[in-house]
Design a protein around this motif. Sequence first.
Motif, PDB file in Angstrom:
ATOM      1  N   ASP A 323       0.840  -1.198   0.000  1.00 21.69           N
ATOM      2  CA  ASP A 323       0.000   0.000   0.000  1.00 21.69           C
ATOM      3  C   ASP A 323       0.875   1.249   0.000  1.00 21.69           C
ATOM      4  O   ASP A 323       1.123   1.861   1.041  1.00 21.69           O
ATOM      5  CB  ASP A 323      -0.907  -0.028   1.230  1.00 21.69           C
ATOM      6  CG  ASP A 323      -1.939   1.083   1.207  1.00 21.69           C
ATOM      7  OD1 ASP A 323      -1.991   1.833   0.210  1.00 21.69           O
ATOM      8  OD2 ASP A 323      -2.703   1.202   2.180  1.00 21.69           O
ATOM      9  N   GLU A 324       1.343   1.624  -1.192  1.00 22.33           N
ATOM     10  CA  GLU A 324       2.185   2.810  -1.302  1.00 22.33           C
ATOM     11  C   GLU A 324       2.155   3.329  -2.733  1.00 22.33           C
ATOM     12  O   GLU A 324       1.833   2.596  -3.673  1.00 22.33           O
ATOM     13  CB  GLU A 324       3.623   2.484  -0.904  1.00 22.33           C
ATOM     14  CG  GLU A 324       4.307   1.466  -1.804  1.00 22.33           C
ATOM     15  CD  GLU A 324       5.690   1.077  -1.327  1.00 22.33           C
ATOM     16  OE1 GLU A 324       6.177   1.676  -0.350  1.00 22.33           O
ATOM     17  OE2 GLU A 324       6.285   0.156  -1.916  1.00 22.33           O
ATOM     18  N   ASP A 325       2.489   4.579  -2.879  1.00 19.47           N
ATOM     19  CA  ASP A 325       2.578   5.219  -4.185  1.00 19.47           C
ATOM     20  C   ASP A 325       3.953   4.926  -4.773  1.00 19.47           C
ATOM     21  O   ASP A 325       4.972   5.118  -4.103  1.00 19.47           O
ATOM     22  CB  ASP A 325       2.364   6.725  -4.022  1.00 19.47           C
ATOM     23  CG  ASP A 325       2.229   7.453  -5.352  1.00 19.47           C
ATOM     24  OD1 ASP A 325       2.379   6.802  -6.405  1.00 19.47           O
ATOM     25  OD2 ASP A 325       1.973   8.671  -5.327  1.00 19.47           O
ATOM     26  N   VAL A 326       4.008   4.456  -6.009  1.00 17.38           N
ATOM     27  CA  VAL A 326       5.303   4.178  -6.647  1.00 17.38           C
ATOM     28  C   VAL A 326       5.641   5.224  -7.706  1.00 17.38           C
ATOM     29  O   VAL A 326       6.607   5.066  -8.442  1.00 17.38           O
ATOM     30  CB  VAL A 326       5.333   2.765  -7.266  1.00 17.38           C
ATOM     31  CG1 VAL A 326       5.170   1.709  -6.177  1.00 17.38           C
ATOM     32  CG2 VAL A 326       4.277   2.605  -8.349  1.00 17.38           C
ATOM     33  N   PRO A 336      10.436   4.634  -3.282  1.00 14.07           N
ATOM     34  CA  PRO A 336       9.720   3.775  -2.330  1.00 14.07           C
ATOM     35  C   PRO A 336      10.685   2.888  -1.557  1.00 14.07           C
ATOM     36  O   PRO A 336      11.694   2.407  -2.086  1.00 14.07           O
ATOM     37  CB  PRO A 336       8.808   2.938  -3.239  1.00 14.07           C
ATOM     38  CG  PRO A 336       8.579   3.804  -4.440  1.00 14.07           C
ATOM     39  CD  PRO A 336       9.893   4.517  -4.654  1.00 14.07           C
ATOM     40  N   GLY A 337      10.364   2.663  -0.287  1.00  9.44           N
ATOM     41  CA  GLY A 337      11.279   1.938   0.585  1.00  9.44           C
ATOM     42  C   GLY A 337      12.304   2.895   1.159  1.00  9.44           C
ATOM     43  O   GLY A 337      12.115   4.113   1.164  1.00  9.44           O
ATOM     44  N   THR A 356      12.225   1.215   9.852  1.00  7.69           N
ATOM     45  CA  THR A 356      11.529  -0.008  10.270  1.00  7.69           C
ATOM     46  C   THR A 356      10.075  -0.017   9.837  1.00  7.69           C
ATOM     47  O   THR A 356       9.365  -0.984  10.100  1.00  7.69           O
ATOM     48  CB  THR A 356      11.597  -0.160  11.794  1.00  7.69           C
ATOM     49  OG1 THR A 356      11.005   1.001  12.412  1.00  7.69           O
ATOM     50  CG2 THR A 356      13.035  -0.313  12.267  1.00  7.69           C
ATOM     51  N   THR A 357       9.598   1.039   9.214  1.00  2.00           N
ATOM     52  CA  THR A 357       8.197   1.097   8.798  1.00  2.00           C
ATOM     53  C   THR A 357       8.013   0.358   7.483  1.00  2.00           C
ATOM     54  O   THR A 357       8.914   0.297   6.650  1.00  2.00           O
ATOM     55  CB  THR A 357       7.735   2.548   8.626  1.00  2.00           C
ATOM     56  OG1 THR A 357       8.533   3.186   7.615  1.00  2.00           O
ATOM     57  CG2 THR A 357       7.865   3.301   9.942  1.00  2.00           C
ATOM     58  N   SER A 358       6.843  -0.199   7.309  1.00  2.00           N
ATOM     59  CA  SER A 358       6.549  -0.940   6.093  1.00  2.00           C
ATOM     60  C   SER A 358       5.053  -0.889   5.839  1.00  2.00           C
ATOM     61  O   SER A 358       4.257  -1.041   6.772  1.00  2.00           O
ATOM     62  CB  SER A 358       7.009  -2.394   6.221  1.00  2.00           C
ATOM     63  OG  SER A 358       6.771  -3.097   5.027  1.00  2.00           O
ATOM     64  N   PRO A 359       4.642  -0.672   4.599  1.00  2.00           N
ATOM     65  CA  PRO A 359       3.209  -0.629   4.312  1.00  2.00           C
ATOM     66  C   PRO A 359       2.594  -2.016   4.389  1.00  2.00           C
ATOM     67  O   PRO A 359       3.291  -3.034   4.337  1.00  2.00           O
ATOM     68  CB  PRO A 359       3.155  -0.081   2.890  1.00  2.00           C
ATOM     69  CG  PRO A 359       4.448  -0.514   2.282  1.00  2.00           C
ATOM     70  CD  PRO A 359       5.453  -0.441   3.396  1.00  2.00           C
ATOM     71  N   SER A 360       1.283  -2.054   4.530  1.00  2.00           N
ATOM     72  CA  SER A 360       0.550  -3.313   4.500  1.00  2.00           C
ATOM     73  C   SER A 360       0.291  -3.723   3.055  1.00  2.00           C
ATOM     74  O   SER A 360       0.436  -2.930   2.133  1.00  2.00           O
ATOM     75  CB  SER A 360      -0.783  -3.156   5.236  1.00  2.00           C
ATOM     76  OG  SER A 360      -0.602  -2.794   6.579  1.00  2.00           O
ATOM     77  N   PHE A 361      -0.109  -4.963   2.873  1.00  2.00           N
ATOM     78  CA  PHE A 361      -0.570  -5.424   1.575  1.00  2.00           C
ATOM     79  C   PHE A 361      -2.070  -5.185   1.482  1.00  2.00           C
ATOM     80  O   PHE A 361      -2.824  -5.474   2.424  1.00  2.00           O
ATOM     81  CB  PHE A 361      -0.273  -6.916   1.385  1.00  2.00           C
ATOM     82  CG  PHE A 361       1.132  -7.203   0.955  1.00  2.00           C
ATOM     83  CD1 PHE A 361       1.452  -7.325  -0.395  1.00  2.00           C
ATOM     84  CD2 PHE A 361       2.152  -7.352   1.887  1.00  2.00           C
ATOM     85  CE1 PHE A 361       2.758  -7.586  -0.803  1.00  2.00           C
ATOM     86  CE2 PHE A 361       3.451  -7.607   1.496  1.00  2.00           C
ATOM     87  CZ  PHE A 361       3.757  -7.729   0.147  1.00  2.00           C
ATOM     88  N   VAL A 362      -2.501  -4.642   0.340  1.00  2.00           N
ATOM     89  CA  VAL A 362      -3.921  -4.363   0.116  1.00  2.00           C
ATOM     90  C   VAL A 362      -4.301  -4.756  -1.306  1.00  2.00           C
ATOM     91  O   VAL A 362      -3.444  -4.893  -2.178  1.00  2.00           O
ATOM     92  CB  VAL A 362      -4.255  -2.865   0.326  1.00  2.00           C
ATOM     93  CG1 VAL A 362      -3.989  -2.435   1.749  1.00  2.00           C
ATOM     94  CG2 VAL A 362      -3.476  -1.990  -0.649  1.00  2.00           C
ATOM     95  N   GLY A 363      -5.582  -4.909  -1.531  1.00  2.00           N
ATOM     96  CA  GLY A 363      -6.058  -5.087  -2.887  1.00  2.00           C
ATOM     97  C   GLY A 363      -6.045  -3.762  -3.614  1.00  2.00           C
ATOM     98  O   GLY A 363      -6.387  -2.722  -3.037  1.00  2.00           O
ATOM     99  N   ALA A 461      -5.459   3.228   5.733  1.00  2.00           N
ATOM    100  CA  ALA A 461      -4.841   2.607   6.903  1.00  2.00           C
ATOM    101  C   ALA A 461      -3.503   1.977   6.558  1.00  2.00           C
ATOM    102  O   ALA A 461      -2.542   2.073   7.313  1.00  2.00           O
ATOM    103  CB  ALA A 461      -5.781   1.557   7.487  1.00  2.00           C
ATOM    104  N   GLY A 462      -3.434   1.323   5.411  1.00  2.00           N
ATOM    105  CA  GLY A 462      -2.220   0.596   5.036  1.00  2.00           C
ATOM    106  C   GLY A 462      -1.041   1.489   4.790  1.00  2.00           C
ATOM    107  O   GLY A 462       0.101   1.106   5.062  1.00  2.00           O
ATOM    108  N   GLU A 463      -1.260   2.695   4.257  1.00  2.84           N
ATOM    109  CA  GLU A 463      -0.142   3.601   4.015  1.00  2.84           C
ATOM    110  C   GLU A 463       0.489   4.072   5.314  1.00  2.84           C
ATOM    111  O   GLU A 463       1.626   4.517   5.339  1.00  2.84           O
ATOM    112  CB  GLU A 463      -0.594   4.798   3.172  1.00  2.84           C
ATOM    113  CG  GLU A 463      -0.826   4.427   1.717  1.00  2.84           C
ATOM    114  CD  GLU A 463      -1.040   5.627   0.826  1.00  2.84           C
ATOM    115  OE1 GLU A 463      -1.266   6.724   1.375  1.00  2.84           O
ATOM    116  OE2 GLU A 463      -0.973   5.476  -0.392  1.00  2.84           O
ATOM    117  N   ALA A 464      -0.269   3.952   6.408  1.00  3.08           N
ATOM    118  CA  ALA A 464       0.282   4.295   7.711  1.00  3.08           C
ATOM    119  C   ALA A 464       1.004   3.115   8.338  1.00  3.08           C
ATOM    120  O   ALA A 464       1.504   3.186   9.449  1.00  3.08           O
ATOM    121  CB  ALA A 464      -0.835   4.768   8.637  1.00  3.08           C
TER     122      ALA A 464
END
Length: 580
Positions: A323-326, A336-337, A356-363, A461-464
């Motif tokens: 869940d992030e903008d590429v 990204p990353g 240490t932060t990482s986005p969640s996986f989303v559809g 939520a996932g981007e957080a």
Amino acid sequence: MRPVRHLIPTLSVGLATMVLVARGALDHWIITQAAGLAMSRIDPIVSSNSVSGHVHNIMGASNFNSVLNSVDVQQQAKCTSTNLIDDLSSYWDPYLYYRFSNNTYQPILSQSRIYYFTKGGNVTAFPQGLRMISGLAMSRNASAMQSLGVMIACDGGQQTQYLPTYSTTPSCSVVNMAIYFPSCGLASGDLDSSDHFSHMAWPQSYNGSQLYDDPNGVYCPDSHPIKYPTIFLETNYQLSDQQTWRDDENVLVLAHGDTTGLAYHADFVMGWRDGVLENAIAACGSGTNGPNPADNPAACSAFAGRVNQTAAYACRLEGDIPDEDVGLYRPLDALPGCNPLWTADMADTKPACNSTTSPSFVGPTVYFENVLVSRGSSLRGPSEPGHLQEQHGFSVQTLTNQFDMHIPMALEAASNTSLDFLSTLTPSLGDAGASFVLPWGYSDGSDDGSVSVGTCEEIVAGEAGSGSASAGIASASAASSASAISASASIGTMTNADLAAATTSSSSALAGAASSSSGAASGDTYATATADAVSTSTSTSASGKKCRRRRSLGQRDTVKKGINAHKARRGGHSHDHSSF
């Protein structure tokens, strides 16, 4: 001492790339179109069941995900983004970004094709489940064995291991990123190794009476006697009108920050349908009496009726994405990353990162589409198959690449996936009138019921980085499956019972997550869209963003008509709905 590295001269005109091979050589075929399946931080070989370190250009089997598929699961992909529909392999490499003078980053439009060379008289098909990485990712070493296959050029000029810069190449419009994979395997037939490279070796050729490592050689060393096909992955990146070539040493940047090109690499997982690769080698490989398919793979009897460019473009990723903008919608302030610039004057080991932060996986909720054929050409023109030309005693394969991209996105700005709203979201990437943001989940190329479709709340939520909020719902199924798969034996030995357990576990987890998530990030309960979900609802996320989402995959035909009308209003070319 190793002789001078093997360089292959290339020519390029606009988007056409020409690779020179010996006249009449019966030694290869080309997957002439390998459309992008996803542009995302997913790497099941290096970063299993987690978000990978950098963005990849992903091609091939539609069920690509963060966990390495078993052989059986790989074969269950609904489609492939390559135009040889029996090639359910997976291919991926780091994406190439453009750095603007204000230090923002944007992807460069691209299209790929994949060569299969069968030089030698005893070439055998890859075993199912074989995987490998060519090149280096975390260090830079021009003399390293892993880096021997890196071939980078600008506008089809001299190929080297280095990204072009203004000082070396005063003019550049198309960056040709290419890499050979090693093609000699161990006698034991090992599918992998700890470094994902040493179970393979480079083939060799003779320089007089001396053998030397040649990425496209004929002979295998005694240490690795099994000769497999040689894969050559080529991706052509065309700079847009906004991505001007300027006097700056760090205009081109790989997704993990490398500005030299020495850390370019690529991954491969074997997934050809059983018997097809064997039949192609037997019918059209080196030493046979068959035709030389080159850039017309349909000329090989093993591929008769199995070349379908429309199906490749219509293929959709089945699963979730980080869940992030590429950078497809707007340029990014950072890659990204955690990937700061890794410039030529820095140490050759990739800089450490403490994030240490990482986005969640989303559809995905929407996708980026670019329908530019070539600058100055009409949108969505007819495909232009490759053709042979004779020049300087060589046979030249040419192909005009279509940057016809359908890349899934987790775009927070798409709080409403209605076509009227999405028509207001014009991507900055691509020439005017050629790029669009469209609803995800509607395609003739994939089984719509298998395509994961997310929601606005999940993305907010996932981007957080909230794995417990709504973004966790979309990834619950993948996480449960990953756990079951990781617990099983090595690839290719997963049993039906393992698969059944993974499926049951993931279904239960998804149901439980959906049940418990009410109020976590919005006022209602939501889950991945299904074919029989027909309602459209509006809710408010924790951030206060209004999220309106379409739940119906059964409304596909209506959406397609709306997409066509939407593009007509924006001046886009009305085209065949089968590509959506």
